[in-house]
Design an enzyme around this catalytic site. Structure first.
Site, PDB file in Angstrom:
ATOM      1  N   LYS A  87       0.917  -1.183   0.012  1.00  0.00           N
ATOM      2  CA  LYS A  87      -0.012   0.258   0.004  1.00  0.00           C
ATOM      3  C   LYS A  87       0.957   1.285   0.132  1.00  0.00           C
ATOM      4  O   LYS A  87       1.190   2.013   0.874  1.00  0.00           O
ATOM      5  CB  LYS A  87      -1.016  -0.096   1.209  1.00  0.00           C
ATOM      6  CG  LYS A  87      -2.331  -0.608   0.807  1.00  0.00           C
ATOM      7  CD  LYS A  87      -3.267  -0.500   2.127  1.00  0.00           C
ATOM      8  CE  LYS A  87      -4.142   0.417   1.920  1.00  0.00           C
ATOM      9  NZ  LYS A  87      -5.108   0.789   0.945  1.00  0.00           N
TER      10      LYS A  87
HETATM   11  N1  PMP Z   1      -6.882  -3.326  -3.123  1.00  0.00           N
HETATM   12  C1  PMP Z   1      -6.443  -1.950  -3.199  1.00  0.00           C
HETATM   13  C2  PMP Z   1      -5.535  -1.511  -4.146  1.00  0.00           C
HETATM   14  C3  PMP Z   1      -6.660  -1.283  -1.889  1.00  0.00           C
HETATM   15  O1  PMP Z   1      -6.259  -0.086  -1.682  1.00  0.00           O
HETATM   16  C4  PMP Z   1      -7.498  -1.901  -0.928  1.00  0.00           C
HETATM   17  C5  PMP Z   1      -7.771  -1.567   0.417  1.00  0.00           C
HETATM   18  N2  PMP Z   1      -6.895  -1.592   1.457  1.00  0.00           N
HETATM   19  C6  PMP Z   1      -7.906  -3.441  -1.236  1.00  0.00           C
HETATM   20  C7  PMP Z   1      -7.430  -3.924  -2.335  1.00  0.00           C
HETATM   21  C8  PMP Z   1      -8.284  -4.070  -0.163  1.00  0.00           C
HETATM   22  O2  PMP Z   1      -7.616  -4.462   0.814  1.00  0.00           O
HETATM   23  P1  PMP Z   1      -8.239  -4.838   2.327  1.00  0.00           P
HETATM   24  O3  PMP Z   1      -9.042  -5.843   2.444  1.00  0.00           O
HETATM   25  O4  PMP Z   1      -6.894  -5.480   3.148  1.00  0.00           O
HETATM   26  O5  PMP Z   1      -8.615  -3.786   2.984  1.00  0.00           O
END
Ligand code: PMP
Length: 304
Positions: free
Chosen positions: A155
């Site tokens: 991220k």
């Molecule tokens: N893909 C992206 C690009 C994201 O920003 C997120 C949000 N964090 C997700 C997928 C989903 O990840 P998570 O379930 O860990 O929030």
């Protein structure tokens, strides 16, 4: 009382949680962030933070890629988070945003020889995108950033320019959300969420080589699908037209939660209504995150 934030090892009023315009991360996107949700359970008068340790494990792992040194372990980060949420006295669904970033004011994009800053803020948050009526998506003309450009697996703050370009294009074209393809033309993910398809009663999602963020919700739904719903779950490269032909589809993420897709590129998915399996998965997910499912209560950390 203004909300409290955590920055530079201190709890301060949010207006005092400021950085200089010379901050390296502001110029070059050299940060790693997280998004965590806490759910208010009215019956138990308790706020539960969902999968908090997993989010901080991901943050610290991602920090290794960007060479950031937070100087705290998962347990310390969880404790700070709980204290911050308590200070803000949240008694509603809440979003928690931790951020590790190059706080030095040095000029030049590089990852070494700089200081790491760390901050957290919180805010009340309901739906990030619709979860009740179904969303319409379109394939983006922007391709997903590939692993040897900016790893989407992490991220990275700067990587979200890719998301912003795609999301903006989607909104301006009348869609609710964008779906990225990889450089190779396989389905990747949405601008800030992963994607699942359902075909012939099987759950399918792009595998980890599809330049996706390794989503915690994605992992949760794979487990719940297998363990609670007895579904076959397949992680593999997924072609664009497979989404056109899916019986059902949904987006998932901490922000997105479980958001049914009813249309892609102006083609109805299934009969264009929220699919029955999607509805079941969503219902189960909301029970689990609110700590209403006894088997998964250990995923939910009580705040008070
Ligand atoms: N893909 C992206 C690009 C994201 O920003 C997120 C949000 N964090 C997700 C997928 C989903 O990840 P998570 O379930 O860990 O929030």
């Amino acid at each position: 009382m203004p909300p409290i934030a955590f920055i530079n090892n201190e709890f301060v009023p949010i207006d005092e949680a400021r950085v200089s315009i010379r901050t390296n991360a502001l110029q070059y996107g050299t940060g790693i962030f997280e998004g965590i949700r806490a759910y208010w359970n009215a019956q138990h008068k308790q706020l539960f933070v969902f999968k908090m340790a997993e989010h901080y494990e991901r943050l610290l792992n991602n920090c290794r890629v960007l060479r950031l040194q937070v100087g705290k372990d998962v347990k310390e980060l969880c404790d700070i988070t709980l204290e911050l949420v308590r200070k803000n006295e949240h008694r509603e669904d809440t979003y928690i945003r931790p951020l590790a970033y190059i706080s030095s004011e040095g000029l030049g994009p590089k990852l070494i020889g700089y200081e790491t800053g760390f901050a957290i803020y919180t805010l009340p948050l309901g739906d990030y995108i619709d979860t009740s009526t179904g969303v319409k998506v379109g394939f983006s003309s922007w391709r997903r950033i590939s692993d040897n450009m900016i790893p989407a697996r992490c991220k990275v703050t700067g990587g979200y320019v890719n998301s912003a370009l795609a999301k903006t294009e989607a909104l301006e074209q009348g869609f609710d959300e964008a779906i990225f393809l990889t450089q190779d033309g396989f389905i990747s993910e949405g601008s800030a969420m992963n994607i699942f398809l359902i075909r012939d009663g099987k759950l399918m999602t792009p595998d980890r080589s599809a330049d996706i963020l390794e989503g915690i919700t994605r992992e949760v739904l794979i487990e719940l699908g297998r363990e609670e719903l007895g579904l076959e779950v397949i992680e593999r490269p997924v072609g664009r037209s497979e989404l056109y032909l899916a019986d059902e589809a949904f987006l998932c993420g901490t922000g997105a939660q479980v958001s049914p897709i009813i249309e892609v590129d102006r083609r109805a998915i299934g009969d264009g209504k929220i699919g029955p399996l999607t509805a079941k998965i969503q219902e189960l997910y909301f029970r689990v995150v609110k700590a209403e499912h006894p088997k998964y209560q250990h995923w939910c950390a009580p705040v008070y």
